[in-house]
Design an enzyme around this catalytic site. Structure first.
Site, short mmCIF file in Angstrom:
data_model
loop_
_atom_site.label_atom_id
_atom_site.label_comp_id
_atom_site.label_asym_id
_atom_site.label_seq_id
_atom_site.Cartn_x
_atom_site.Cartn_y
_atom_site.Cartn_z
N SER A 197 0.87 -1.19 0.00
CA SER A 197 0.00 0.00 0.00
C SER A 197 0.90 1.22 0.00
CB SER A 197 -0.84 -0.01 1.28
OG SER A 197 -1.45 1.24 1.50
N TYR A 236 -2.57 -1.08 10.46
CA TYR A 236 -2.44 -1.20 8.99
C TYR A 236 -1.09 -0.67 8.52
CZ TYR A 236 -4.05 -0.95 4.10
OH TYR A 236 -4.20 -1.11 2.74
P1 NAD Z 1 -11.39 -6.16 -0.20
O1 NAD Z 1 -11.99 -5.99 1.15
O2 NAD Z 1 -12.19 -5.81 -1.41
O3 NAD Z 1 -10.86 -7.65 -0.39
C1 NAD Z 1 -10.20 -8.32 0.65
C2 NAD Z 1 -10.11 -9.78 0.31
O4 NAD Z 1 -9.48 -10.45 1.40
C3 NAD Z 1 -11.48 -10.44 0.13
O5 NAD Z 1 -11.38 -11.42 -0.88
C4 NAD Z 1 -11.73 -11.09 1.49
O6 NAD Z 1 -12.63 -12.18 1.44
C5 NAD Z 1 -10.31 -11.54 1.81
N1 NAD Z 1 -10.13 -11.77 3.23
C6 NAD Z 1 -10.54 -10.99 4.27
N2 NAD Z 1 -10.22 -11.57 5.43
C7 NAD Z 1 -9.60 -12.75 5.14
C8 NAD Z 1 -9.07 -13.80 5.92
N3 NAD Z 1 -9.08 -13.76 7.24
N4 NAD Z 1 -8.50 -14.85 5.27
C9 NAD Z 1 -8.48 -14.90 3.91
N5 NAD Z 1 -8.99 -13.94 3.12
C10 NAD Z 1 -9.55 -12.88 3.73
O7 NAD Z 1 -10.03 -5.31 -0.14
P2 NAD Z 1 -9.12 -4.64 -1.27
O8 NAD Z 1 -9.31 -3.18 -1.18
O9 NAD Z 1 -9.24 -5.34 -2.56
O10 NAD Z 1 -7.68 -4.92 -0.62
C11 NAD Z 1 -6.83 -5.95 -1.04
C12 NAD Z 1 -5.42 -5.64 -0.61
O11 NAD Z 1 -5.01 -4.41 -1.20
C13 NAD Z 1 -5.25 -5.47 0.90
O12 NAD Z 1 -4.04 -6.03 1.32
C14 NAD Z 1 -5.23 -3.97 1.07
O13 NAD Z 1 -4.54 -3.58 2.22
C15 NAD Z 1 -4.51 -3.56 -0.19
N6 NAD Z 1 -4.74 -2.17 -0.57
C16 NAD Z 1 -5.98 -1.70 -0.85
C17 NAD Z 1 -6.13 -0.38 -1.21
C18 NAD Z 1 -7.46 0.21 -1.54
O14 NAD Z 1 -7.54 1.43 -1.68
N7 NAD Z 1 -8.50 -0.58 -1.72
C19 NAD Z 1 -5.02 0.46 -1.29
C20 NAD Z 1 -3.77 -0.06 -1.01
C21 NAD Z 1 -3.63 -1.38 -0.65
#
Ligand code: NAD
Length: 251
Positions: free
Chosen positions: A133, A146
């Site tokens: 991130s 986080y």
């Molecule tokens: P999201 O909430 O849409 O997806 C999260 C995924 O993780 C889902 O498939 C969920 O079922 C799974 N998950 C949750 N808890 C779990 C567990 N205990 N075991 C296994 N799987 C589990 O989130 P996203 O925004 O797509 O984020 C994905 C990654 O990207 C994360 O690591 C997040 O920190 C990172 N990220 C997101 C953003 C953003 O703006 N959305 C920015 C930077 C980084």
């Protein structure tokens, strides 16, 4: 297609960025293993669309990570993406949330990597892609767990890169800015509470305030970066932390 015959395991791929990466890798021929939770009918449909297997173990536990890797079998491309967020002032931050975020956003990547590496070494090829991130490079208030986990995964990635550099394996981070996914949408109410703001103020003055483009990143853009990292042309991109944040961390 250049990923024919390769298996990609993408953690947290039933939603958001992970799903975007899984779709992008599948489009290049990889066999995809999905992981994560959500609406069962929707996930069954995704498995059909991507001709994918899904292993729904809980990656906040060591056992869940071990079960995932044992069930997945040979993994050529490991994408550690599963993550969660919680927003609260440090003195009110629930200890169980801290533990869960460190377990999922950081420790799970250690466990999957330690279990995938022997096979990757044996075959002399592998790709480890950690979805970190912008918060692996910079901090924001109220996100202690986080930010700590994301800085940690950036460090883990560099260590893996050095250890595996002569084995045909690369390890890199992709570090998105704000991508419009359920993870971002769900933190809006807590941020409203923590900062005493309206929904609109959180969207414009907190989330997009950081992103010079004033636009959310698209999951397809992150997927395209993951695909590139799997190419032979990317064999010397190792230990990098690749920002896809519209310039946020350039400040
Ligand atoms: P999201 O909430 O849409 O997806 C999260 C995924 O993780 C889902 O498939 C969920 O079922 C799974 N998950 C949750 N808890 C779990 C567990 N205990 N075991 C296994 N799987 C589990 O989130 P996203 O925004 O797509 O984020 C994905 C990654 O990207 C994360 O690591 C997040 O920190 C990172 N990220 C997101 C953003 C953003 O703006 N959305 C920015 C930077 C980084």
């Amino acid at each position: 297609m250049f990923l024919d015959g390769k298996t990609a395991l993408v953690t947290g791929s039933t939603s958001g960025i992970g799903l975007g990466i899984a779709r992008a890798l599948r489009a290049e021929g990889a066999s995809v293993v999905l992981n994560g939770f959500g609406d069962e009918a929707a996930i069954a449909k995704l498995c059909e669309e991507l001709d994918a297997r899904r292993i729904n173990t809980d990656l906040t536990t060591v056992e869940g990570a071990e079960e995932l890797m044992a069930s997945a079998g040979k993994v050529d491309i490991l994408v550690n993406n599963a993550g969660m967020q919680h927003v609260a002032p440090v003195e009110e931050f629930p200890v169980d949330k801290w533990n869960a975020i460190i377990a999922l956003n950081l420790s799970a990547a250690f466990h999957t990597a330690r279990l995938a590496v022997p096979q990757m070494k044996e075959q002399g090829w592998g790709r480890i892609i950690n979805v970190a991130s912008a918060h692996s490079l910079t901090a924001s208030p109220f996100k202690s767990a986080y930010v700590a986990a994301k800085h940690g995964i950036a460090g883990l990635t560099k260590t893996l890169a050095l250890e595996l550099a002569q084995c045909g394996i690369t390890a890199n981070c992709i570090s998105p800015g704000y991508v419009w996914t359920p993870l971002v949408e769900n933190q809006i109410p807590d941020t409203m509470a923590a900062r005493g703001m309206t929904r609109e103020q959180v969207m414009n003055d907190v989330l997009l305030a950081k992103q010079p483009t004033k636009k959310f990143v698209q999951v397809e853009e992150v997927g395209a970066m993951a695909v590139f990292l799997c190419r032979d042309e990317a064999q010397n991109i190792n230990g990098a932390n690749l920002s896809v944040d519209g310039g946020w961390t350039a400040e």
